[in-house]
Design an enzyme around this catalytic site. Sequence first.
Site, short mmCIF file in Angstrom:
data_model
loop_
_atom_site.label_atom_id
_atom_site.label_comp_id
_atom_site.label_asym_id
_atom_site.label_seq_id
_atom_site.Cartn_x
_atom_site.Cartn_y
_atom_site.Cartn_z
N LYS A 198 0.86 -1.19 0.00
CA LYS A 198 0.00 0.00 0.00
C LYS A 198 0.89 1.23 0.00
O LYS A 198 1.83 1.33 0.80
CB LYS A 198 -0.92 0.04 1.22
CG LYS A 198 -1.84 1.27 1.21
CD LYS A 198 -2.78 1.30 2.39
CE LYS A 198 -2.13 1.78 3.65
NZ LYS A 198 -3.10 2.04 4.74
N ARG B 296 -10.20 -1.54 7.45
CA ARG B 296 -9.26 -2.52 8.02
C ARG B 296 -8.76 -2.06 9.38
O ARG B 296 -8.52 -2.87 10.27
CB ARG B 296 -8.14 -2.87 7.06
CG ARG B 296 -7.12 -1.80 6.70
CD ARG B 296 -6.03 -1.65 7.75
NE ARG B 296 -4.79 -1.12 7.22
CZ ARG B 296 -3.95 -0.40 7.93
NH1 ARG B 296 -4.23 -0.05 9.17
NH2 ARG B 296 -2.82 0.01 7.37
#
Length: 321
Positions: free
Chosen positions: A67, A111
């Site tokens: 990411k 998340r």
Amino acid sequence: MLIVPEREIADLMTRDAAFAAVEQVFAAMAADKAYNFPVVREAIGHEDALYGFKGGFDRAGLTLGLKAGGYWPNNMDKRGLINHQSTVFLFDPDTGKVRAMVGGNLLTALRTAAASSVSIRHLARKDAKVIGMIGAGHQATFQLRAALEQRGFEKVIGWNYHPEMLPNIEKVATEAGLPFAAVDLPGMAEADVIITITSAFAPSLLAEHVSPGTHIACMGTDTKGKQEVEAALLARATVFADEIAQSVSIGEAQHAIAEGLLQEADIAQLGAVINGTHPGRKDAAEITLFDGTGVGLQDLAVAAAVVDLAVAQGRAIEVDF
């Protein structure tokens, strides 16, 4: 290569799916079936932004990627954009070829909320009734919604550096049919579960603000120097982490270790509790603390899940690359 734009995420990823993906990743990490790469996180000297990369490889789920993104504190005021911006890239672990690019902004919020709610499910007292929120920004609303699903909470209390933002979490409490009260920090002693979700570099929650038996999920500290809770609180608590190496280097534990109040060996992986190799909470008076620094594998797990959903529903964009 598949592309799942940010605009599609809300209709594809649910809190339940995010919870399952994160819980499985924590279990895989504790079983040495998945590992995170070292985090790169830097102040870029422009717009006061922090930018970096988190990645890893899950051998159990065959998920590889990273990411890229960070925190732009001026986005909302200047541009009407959320301050956290990120994109997830997934790669085929057999060939190294790029598999997918996925919008990461909502996934990051989901998340992160899933991680704290996993800690609540496995570590909070079963009879927890009052949940306290320290922080009332964009991410706090996701945190609270996910947390409320883990116990039969009867009340929400909140504190924020900017009290005018407290209606953000009061709205979530109201939607859940629960009363909300703004409190000062000593008032957090009423809480059975406390979530901290700020971007602070100085502690707000002190050891004296926390009652025996409380579970604390510290979700905002993910960079050297950041701190949400007093180091002495970690000395009072049984400390769990998403990843111990990150906890001691960029999490809340960095400060407790620096002050000689905690040793790295004192910290357990939350995944070990999930796997049953650590007993978790020992009794009703124990204070438990989850140091949630946010690991790359969390991002990859939820991104992989959303790609599968997007493909199944015909909502992924396929391009030659």
